[in-house]
Write a protein that holds these residues in place. Structure first.
Motif, PDB file in Angstrom:
ATOM      1  N   UNK A 493       0.827  -1.207   0.000  1.00 12.36           N
ATOM      2  CA  UNK A 493       0.000   0.000   0.000  1.00 12.36           C
ATOM      3  C   UNK A 493       0.865   1.262   0.000  1.00 12.36           C
ATOM      4  N   UNK A 494       1.993   1.211   0.712  1.00 15.23           N
ATOM      5  CA  UNK A 494       2.923   2.344   0.679  1.00 15.23           C
ATOM      6  C   UNK A 494       3.471   2.541  -0.730  1.00 15.23           C
ATOM      7  N   UNK A 495       3.865   1.450  -1.381  1.00 13.03           N
ATOM      8  CA  UNK A 495       4.390   1.539  -2.746  1.00 13.03           C
ATOM      9  C   UNK A 495       3.329   2.119  -3.683  1.00 13.03           C
ATOM     10  N   UNK A 496       2.089   1.630  -3.555  1.00 11.77           N
ATOM     11  CA  UNK A 496       1.011   2.138  -4.404  1.00 11.77           C
ATOM     12  C   UNK A 496       0.760   3.618  -4.155  1.00 11.77           C
ATOM     13  N   UNK A 497       0.830   4.025  -2.890  1.00  5.30           N
ATOM     14  CA  UNK A 497       0.641   5.436  -2.562  1.00  5.30           C
ATOM     15  C   UNK A 497       1.740   6.313  -3.128  1.00  5.30           C
ATOM     16  N   UNK A 498       2.982   5.837  -3.058  1.00  8.31           N
ATOM     17  CA  UNK A 498       4.103   6.588  -3.627  1.00  8.31           C
ATOM     18  C   UNK A 498       3.964   6.660  -5.143  1.00  8.31           C
ATOM     19  N   UNK A 499       3.642   5.518  -5.775  1.00 12.05           N
ATOM     20  CA  UNK A 499       3.508   5.489  -7.230  1.00 12.05           C
ATOM     21  C   UNK A 499       2.385   6.401  -7.714  1.00 12.05           C
ATOM     22  N   UNK A 500       1.340   6.545  -6.914  1.00 13.55           N
ATOM     23  CA  UNK A 500       0.183   7.351  -7.310  1.00 13.55           C
ATOM     24  C   UNK A 500       0.304   8.814  -6.892  1.00 13.55           C
ATOM     25  N   UNK A 501       1.439   9.175  -6.273  1.00 10.01           N
ATOM     26  CA  UNK A 501       1.652  10.562  -5.880  1.00 10.01           C
ATOM     27  C   UNK A 501       0.977  10.959  -4.590  1.00 10.01           C
TER      28      UNK A 501
END
Length: 524
Positions: A493-501
């Motif tokens: 979820x952290x990776x997805x949040x970073x990838x999505x800005x």
């Protein structure tokens, strides 16, 4: 040993209530890992055996946290096992309860080796779905189909002596164009491009050209001086096809005021960058880099297998995981070779491993000089011990490709990238290969960041608590009873949040962005 097995073992050990003292990672192991400082004379609890019986060992010596304690008598000359694999050879007889480290354990590795293609019958697809059924993230799709997770302007200098000009342009550009639909203007200084010859110049050009093509950069200003070996005219050819709207060039010796001209070109790039907005992008377009730095005795137990689980989720979604640090594959390389997609990839891995060993030999250096002083301080004794922990970051996925230094990734799945273990050099190589974000595990801590978001994942909770302004994620909670599945889902979820800005890494917030270029030749 399948990556993630160590994390499963410690999770089970924690649930059994034995994680207060030690953990044993495989039934074959001759050593336990101390989960706290152990003093000579203590009676130390071990994880319960298959029969569930309580086991103890009487400590003969002090054993620092993260270091190894002998579980059984070990004869001189015998291989010592951890993770179920040999991590070296005993230099002397090691009694039960003794500290096992550099004073009594040495590497058992050889020099350049021959390997036989024998694909693993146990090879499996990663098969780890993203939690919640997620199939997309919010990214930027470029005109050429490349994807980015940031909408930045990058300034790339062709030569070191123009770095300060570029630094000034980045600072002025960030201030002048703040709020204009970009995520910032950034420059990555380096000292090369002048007085380089042959392969060294080629490596510099390939690396810089790969950064020019990176999807996180909406626009790129290439700044040269005018008299360097890495001339803008030749560098254009290395970049290949590019949009003149996205990539602009400035030769500083040919303009009257390079700051005025540079800011004007940056303004045009900002106008272009504002055409892009975030949109739904399939996870198959996401590329992650995998790196460990400042490892300790917990790296191969917590953070590295956790990152392997995240890599499995990304590759199972059709994405790409990029694994580098070739010297830190020595001793565990056959695990990767057995997972080669085909015989051609197998031979590419052999060439990658033996080619790097030849590089050490060519320069008259010991192949197995690693681990570093910090690694040894944290409990890692030999290179094979470090490698067995390091390669766990690659998860279970099939190795689909091997990339030479500066080459972009082309095939989804697990890719091996040619680069050394040095933190800055290897993270730069991962970025050049196309990593949108780098997962950086560490047991010692570091503030640095690469040109892409660099997620610092602590192997132990003490580091995470001590360096809150460096560390983005605490994998040490695995020792404290949190399950691998729960931590994996949180990291994803952290990776997805970073990838999505939606989230920034500490290196982004702190403004720490650096590159380092591999050098192996003569400089004029």
């Amino acid at each position: 040993m399948a990556s993630g097995a160590a994390g499963d073992t410690i999770a089970a050990a924690t649930e059994a209530g034995s994680a207060g003292d030690t953990v044993v990672l495989s039934p074959r192991d001759d050593v336990a890992v101390a989960l706290r400082d152990i003093r000579a004379g203590e009676t130390v609890s071990l994880p319960a055996g298959d029969g569930g019986e309580l086991r103890t060992v009487h400590a003969q010596q002090d054993v620092p946290r993260g270091h190894k304690l002998a579980l059984r008598p070990i004869e001189a000359g015998r291989h010592v096992h951890k993770f179920g694999y040999s991590i070296g050879v005993a230099k002397e007889e090691i009694p039960v309860g003794c500290w096992v480290h550099t004073h009594n354990l040495k590497t058992g590795l050889g020099a350049v080796l021959e390997y036989t293609y024998s694909p693993s019958s146990a090879q499996e697809a990663a098969g780890t779905p993203w939690p919640g059924g997620r199939t997309t993230f919010q990214g930027y799709v470029r005109e050429n189909g490349e994807v980015g997770i940031r909408n930045e302007i990058w300034i790339i200098n062709t030569v070191g002596c123009i770095s300060k000009t570029c630094e000034t342009l980045a600072r002025l550009g960030s201030k002048q164009f703040e709020g204009r639909g970009i995520d910032g203007v950034y420059h990555f200084p380096h000292p090369f491009g002048c007085s380089q010859l042959g392969d060294d110049l080629t490596a510099t050009q390939k690396l810089l050209a790969a950064l020019v093509r990176h999807g996180n950069a909406a626009g790129v200003l290439v700044v040269g001086l005018g008299c360097e070996n890495n001339q803008i005219e030749s560098f254009r050819q290395v970049i290949g096809d590019y949009s003149p709207d996205r990539v602009r060039f400035m030769k500083s010796q040919e303009v009257e005021d390079e700051l005025e001209e540079g800011l004007s070109l940056i303004g045009e790039l900002v106008d272009y960058a504002e055409r892009f907005s975030r949109q739904e992008v399939p996870l198959s377009k996401l590329r992650i880099g995998l790196k460990c730095g400042g490892s300790d005795g917990f790296s191969g137990i917590t953070a590295n297998p956790l990152v392997g689980r995240a890599a499995d989720a990304i590759t199972s979604a059709g994405g790409t995981a990029l694994l580098t640090e070739v010297p830190e594959m020595f001793g565990a390389e056959t695990i990767l070779m057995d997972r080669a997609a085909d015989e051609g990839v197998f031979h590419d891995i052999v060439e990658l491993i033996n080619g790097f060993k030849s590089y050490f030999i060519r320069h008259g250096h010991e192949i197995y000089e690693n681990p570093s002083p910090g690694n040894k301080d944290g409990g890692i004794t030999t290179l094979e011990e470090k490698s067995l922990g390091c390669t766990q970051k690659g998860g279970h996925a099939t190795v689909t490709d091997v990339l030479l230094y500066g080459e972009p990734s082309r095939k989804p799945g697990l890719n091996l990238v040619q680069a050394p273990g040095n933190d800055l050099v290897s993270v730069t190589a991962l970025s050049a290969a196309g990593a949108h974000v780098v997962l950086f595990t560490t047991g010692r801590g570091t503030p640095f960041g690469g040109p892409v978001p660099t997620v610092k994942i602590a192997t132990n909770s003490q580091l995470a608590a001590h360096k809150k302004n460096w560390i983005d994620f605490d994998a040490g909670r695995l020792i404290e009873g949190m399950s691998m599945e729960a931590l994996r889902d949180e990291l994803l979820e952290l990776i997805a949040g970073i990838a999505s800005g939606e989230r920034q890494t500490h290196n982004e917030r702190n403004g720490f962005r650096e590159i380092a270029i591999f050098k192996d030749g003569v400089m004029l």
